[in-house]
Design a protein around this motif. Structure first.
Motif, mmCIF file in Angstrom:
data_model
loop_
_atom_site.group_PDB
_atom_site.id
_atom_site.type_symbol
_atom_site.label_atom_id
_atom_site.label_comp_id
_atom_site.label_asym_id
_atom_site.label_seq_id
_atom_site.Cartn_x
_atom_site.Cartn_y
_atom_site.Cartn_z
ATOM 1 N N UNK A 1 -5.380 12.068 -0.197
ATOM 2 C CA UNK A 1 -6.748 12.188 -0.358
ATOM 3 C C UNK A 1 -7.229 10.606 -1.009
ATOM 4 N N UNK A 2 -6.471 9.662 -1.439
ATOM 5 C CA UNK A 2 -6.329 8.642 -1.333
ATOM 6 C C UNK A 2 -5.597 7.309 -1.293
ATOM 7 N N UNK A 3 -5.252 5.892 -1.609
ATOM 8 C CA UNK A 3 -3.998 5.205 -1.353
ATOM 9 C C UNK A 3 -4.211 3.856 -3.077
ATOM 10 N N UNK B 1 -13.160 1.886 0.520
ATOM 11 C CA UNK B 1 -11.156 2.428 1.118
ATOM 12 C C UNK B 1 -11.436 3.311 2.529
ATOM 13 N N UNK B 2 -12.794 4.403 2.640
ATOM 14 C CA UNK B 2 -13.228 4.544 3.910
ATOM 15 C C UNK B 2 -13.255 3.833 4.927
ATOM 16 N N UNK B 3 -13.672 1.729 4.776
ATOM 17 C CA UNK B 3 -13.592 1.324 5.477
ATOM 18 C C UNK B 3 -12.238 0.992 6.369
ATOM 19 N N UNK B 4 -11.457 1.040 5.280
ATOM 20 C CA UNK B 4 -9.752 1.101 6.284
ATOM 21 C C UNK B 4 -9.738 2.853 6.975
ATOM 22 N N UNK B 5 -9.837 3.619 6.870
ATOM 23 C CA UNK B 5 -10.306 4.782 7.408
ATOM 24 C C UNK B 5 -10.907 4.653 9.346
ATOM 25 N N UNK B 6 -11.816 4.030 8.405
ATOM 26 C CA UNK B 6 -12.882 4.184 9.398
ATOM 27 C C UNK B 6 -13.651 2.804 9.876
ATOM 28 N N UNK C 1 0.901 -1.465 -0.041
ATOM 29 C CA UNK C 1 0.034 0.056 0.158
ATOM 30 C C UNK C 1 1.088 1.368 0.587
ATOM 31 N N UNK C 2 0.641 2.209 -0.553
ATOM 32 C CA UNK C 2 0.964 3.539 -0.562
ATOM 33 C C UNK C 2 0.022 4.567 -0.613
ATOM 34 N N UNK C 3 -0.024 5.456 0.517
ATOM 35 C CA UNK C 3 -0.762 7.101 0.404
ATOM 36 C C UNK C 3 -0.655 8.027 -0.391
ATOM 37 N N UNK D 1 -16.373 8.105 -0.049
ATOM 38 C CA UNK D 1 -16.413 7.956 1.128
ATOM 39 C C UNK D 1 -17.762 9.178 3.124
ATOM 40 N N UNK E 1 -9.898 5.587 -2.912
ATOM 41 C CA UNK E 1 -9.793 6.810 -1.959
ATOM 42 C C UNK E 1 -11.056 7.754 -2.623
ATOM 43 N N UNK E 2 -10.708 9.009 -1.731
ATOM 44 C CA UNK E 2 -11.762 10.432 -1.854
ATOM 45 C C UNK E 2 -11.200 11.242 -3.452
#
Lengths: 306, 246
Positions: free
Chosen positions: A66-68, A268-273, A61-63, A248, A218-219
Motif C-alpha cells: 500500500x505504498x511507495x 501518490x494516487x496520481x501515479x496509480x491513475x 522507487x520501491x514498492x 487516495x 501512499x495509503x
C-alpha cells in the motif's frame, strides 16, 4: 441544493479542497493528456531549486504494501528552465502553487523573490522537510530556528504570494509548525513523506537509492496523516492546514477535512491513475451530500473528539 | 483523454520456463506502435500497489499481445490470471522505434526483450531481420508465430553464440542500415559498441522500475552520457544507444 465545496485559504479561494501534491504532478502540464487540469482546487509543481539537480541513481522507487518509498533526489531543471515551461500549466490550472527548496537559507529567499514577480502563481510551498537528499532540506525542517528564518525570509521576499510551509512528519512536538506559523506562513502542509527503507534481497542492499532509504507515501501513511492533522489542528485552531499523505479517494479527502484540514493534497494516487485528481473531485459532491455536509468549513475538524 | 481501460484476458499461457504469453481484448480501438508500452494494473485492490510496465508485443483487431518473465509477486500474479478476467491498462505510452522508411533493420532481441522487436518484425516484415538470443533452445518461447532467427549460446537451436556475436558477423555484409535492440543491459552495452563499430544508427529499448509511466514520478530515470538523467517512460523507452549509459 448542492454543497459548497469551496475552500478559503485566506490568500486564495479554491473551488474545491483537492490539491495535486508537489512531486506527483510534474513541473508543468505533464498530466494534461490524462485529465482536465482546471478541475483540482490547485496544483503544486514538483520542487524547484535555484540550480538544476540531476537527482539520484536507480533504484529511485520501491514498492511496499500500500505504498511507495521514493528517493528521487529532488531532480529538477532549476528555476530558469522551470519558469519557461510554467505558462503551459498556468493557462490550464485553476490555481498554481510552486514548491521550492534551497540548499542554504538565502537560496529559499532568492527563489521566493524570483517567484514573487511571476504572474499566475498563487502561492509558494516551502519544502523544509524533504527527507531523501543528504544535503537537501532535512536539517532545516528539524530545526525550528531555521524554519523560522526561512519562513520569515520567504514572507518578506514574496509579499504578493501565499506562503505555505511543508513540514516534516509530525513526530512528537509542534515546534516546527509553530515556527512556521509564527513567522509569516499563511498555511502549513502536514506533512512530507515519512523516512523509510526496505532491503532488496536480490542485491542484499537497503533500498531505495544509494543511501538505502527514502520517503514513504501512499495509503500506507494515511492514518498517520489523519492523526498528525488532528494534532496540528488542536494545537493551532486558527491555522490553515493542507493535509498531505496517503489520500487516495474522495472519502479520504473528507476524512482529512473532518480531522482538521482545510484542503487535502493527493499525491501518490496520481501515479496509480494520472486522472485521479479529476476523478476524486468528481466524486465529492455526491459523497458530501450523502454525509449531509453543508460546507467544507463546517466539516473542518468535525470528527475531532471534544 | 488517455485513461486506464478495462481489457479482458483471452489467453495467458506459459510458453517457456518462467515466461508467460498473454493476450488481452480491448474494447477501445487503439493504435500502438512497436516500442511503446502499457501500464497494467495487476489487481483492482491495488495490491500489488503499482501497475506494471510491459512492452506491447503486437496489436490487431482489438487484441493486444504481451510476453513477460515472472520476476516477482506482480508478474507472478499476472501469470496466473485466468481467461475472462479483466485488467485495467493505460496505453500506448512512450516513444516507438522509428519506421524503416526504406531502411533495412537488424533487430536484436535478448530473451524477454523480444516484444517490441517481434512487433516491429510483424509490422515491417520485409525490412526487418530479427535475431532472438537465448541461452538454450528450451528458453525459446513456444509462440504460434516465430518470425525470428534463433540464436542459442549452447548451440541447441539455430545459430550458436551470443546474439551480438552473430550480429557482428551479419553486419559485415553491409546489408543493414540501422540496429534496433532490446534485452539485458550487458547485451545492450555490446550492441552500442557494435553500432559504433559499424557506424550505424543504433536504437535500444530500455526497461525500468516505474510508478506512473506518464512522466510525473521521475522514478524510472536512466543515466545519460551527458551526466543527466532521462525518464525511460516519456523520453524513451527507445533511446539512441549513444545517448545512454549502458
Amino acid at each position: 441544493m448542492s454543497a459548497d465545496l469551496t475552500v478559503d485559504l485566506g490568500f486564495v479561494t479554491l473551488s474545491n479542497p483537492v490539491i495535486l501534491a508537489s512531486g506527483t504532478a510534474g513541473h508543468a502540464d505533464e498530466l494534461a493528456p490524462y485529465m482536465d487540469l482546471s478541475i483540482p482546487g490547485a496544483i503544486i509543481t514538483k520542487g524547484i531549486s535555484l540550480r538544476p539537480r540531476t537527482g539520484n541513481p536507480a533504484p529511485r522507487i520501491w514498492e511496499t504494501s500500500s505504498g511507495l518509498i521514493n528517493s528521487i533526489g529532488l531532480e529538477n531543471p532549476g528555476i530558469d528552465v522551470f519558469l519557461r515551461s510554467l505558462p503551459s500549466l498556468v493557462s490550464k490550472a485553476s490555481v498554481v502553487g510552486v514548491n521550492i527548496f534551497g540548499e542554504t537559507v538565502s537560496e529559499y529567499a532568492d527563489l521566493a523573490r524570483r517567484l514573487n514577480e511571476v504572474d499566475g502563481i498563487s502561492f509558494i510551498e516551502v519544502n523544509v522537510s524533504c527527507p531523501n537528499v543528504e544535503k537537501g532540506g532535512e536539517h532545516f525542517g528539524h530545526n525550528p530556528d531555521l524554519v523560522r528564518e526561512i519562513t520569515h525570509l520567504c514572507r518578506q521576499a514574496a509579499p504578493s504570494k501565499g506562503i505555505v510551509v511543508k513540514v516534516p512528519p509530525i513526530i512528537g512536538g509542534m515546534d516546527v509548525c509553530e515556527a512556521a506559523l509564527d513567522s509569516g506562513a499563511d498555511a502549513i502542509t502536514v506533512s512530507n513523506t515519512i523516512p523509510a527503507a526496505d532491503v532488496d534481497l536480490s542485491s542484499g542492499r537497503m533500498v531505495p537509492g544509494t543511501a538505502g532509504r527514502g520517503g514513504l507515501s501512499g495509503p500506507a501513511v494515511f492514518p498517520i496523516t489523519v492523526n498528525a492533522v488532528r494534532q496540528v489542528r488542536q494545537a493551532f485552531p486558527g491555522a490553515k492546514i493542507l493535509a498531505s499523505g496517503g489520500a487516495a479517494g474522495s472519502k479520504d479527502v473528507l476524512k482529512l477535512i473532518m480531522a482538521g484540514a482545510d484542503a487535502v493534497q493527493i499525491g501518490t494516487v496520481t501515479f496509480l491513475d494520472p486522472a485521479a485528481g479529476e476523478r476524486i473531485v468528481g466524486e465529492l459532491p455526491e459523497l458530501v451530500e450523502r454525509l449531509g455536509i453543508d460546507s467544507m468549513s463546517a466539516a473542518r475538524g468535525s470528527a475531532i473528539p471534544a | 483523454m488517455k485513461t486506464y481501460h478495462e481489457c479482458i484476458v483471452t489467453s495467458n499461457q506459459l510458453v517457456a520456463p518462467g515466461i508467460t504469453f498473454m493476450e488481452l481484448y480491448t474494447l477501445e480501438s487503439i493504435a500502438p506502435k512497436p516500442g511503446q508500452f502499457a501500464m497494467i494494473r495487476v489487481a483492482k485492490t491495488r495490491d500489488p500497489f503499482l501497475a506494471r510496465p510491459l512492452s506491447i508485443m503486437g496489436y490487431s483487431s482489438h487484441t493486444l499481445k504481451f510476453l513477460f518473465r515472472v520476476t516477482g509477486r506482480g508478474t507472478g500474479l499476472m501469470s496466473e490470471i485466468t481467461n475472462g478476467y479483466s485488467l485495467e491498462v493505460l496505453m500506448p505510452l512512450g516513444n516507438p522505434f522509428p519506421e524503416p522508411q526504406g531502411r533495412k533493420i537488424l533487430a536484436l532481441a535478448g530473451g524477454v526483450g523480444l516484444p517490441p522487436l517481434y512487433y516491429y518484425k510483424e509490422e515491417h516484415p520485409d525490412e526487418t531481420t530479427l535475431l532472438l538470443g537465448v541461452k538454450s533452445a528450451s528458453a525459446l518461447p513456444a509462440l504460434p508465430a516465430r518470425p525470428w532467427i534463433p540464436v542459442t549460446e549452447d548451440g541447441s537451436a539455430g545459430l550458436k553464440g551470443r546474439v551480438t556475436d552473430v550480429a557482428r558477423q551479419m553486419l559485415q555484409s553491409d546489408e543493414f542500415d540501422a540496429i534496433y535492440a532490446c534485452g539485458p543491459l550487458p547485451m545492450l552495452a555490446e550492441v552500442k559498441r557494435l553500432g559504433a563499430e559499424a557506424g550505424l544508427p543504433t536504437l535500444v529499448s530500455l526497461e525500468a522500475r516505474m510508478a506512473c509511466g506518464v512522466g510525473v514520478c521521475h522514478g524510472c530515470a536512466h543515466p545519460l552520457t551527458s551526466g543527466e538523467y532521462a525518464k525511460v517512460c516519456t523520453h524513451g523507452p527507445v533511446f539512441e544507444a549513444g545517448e545512454v549509459v549502458l
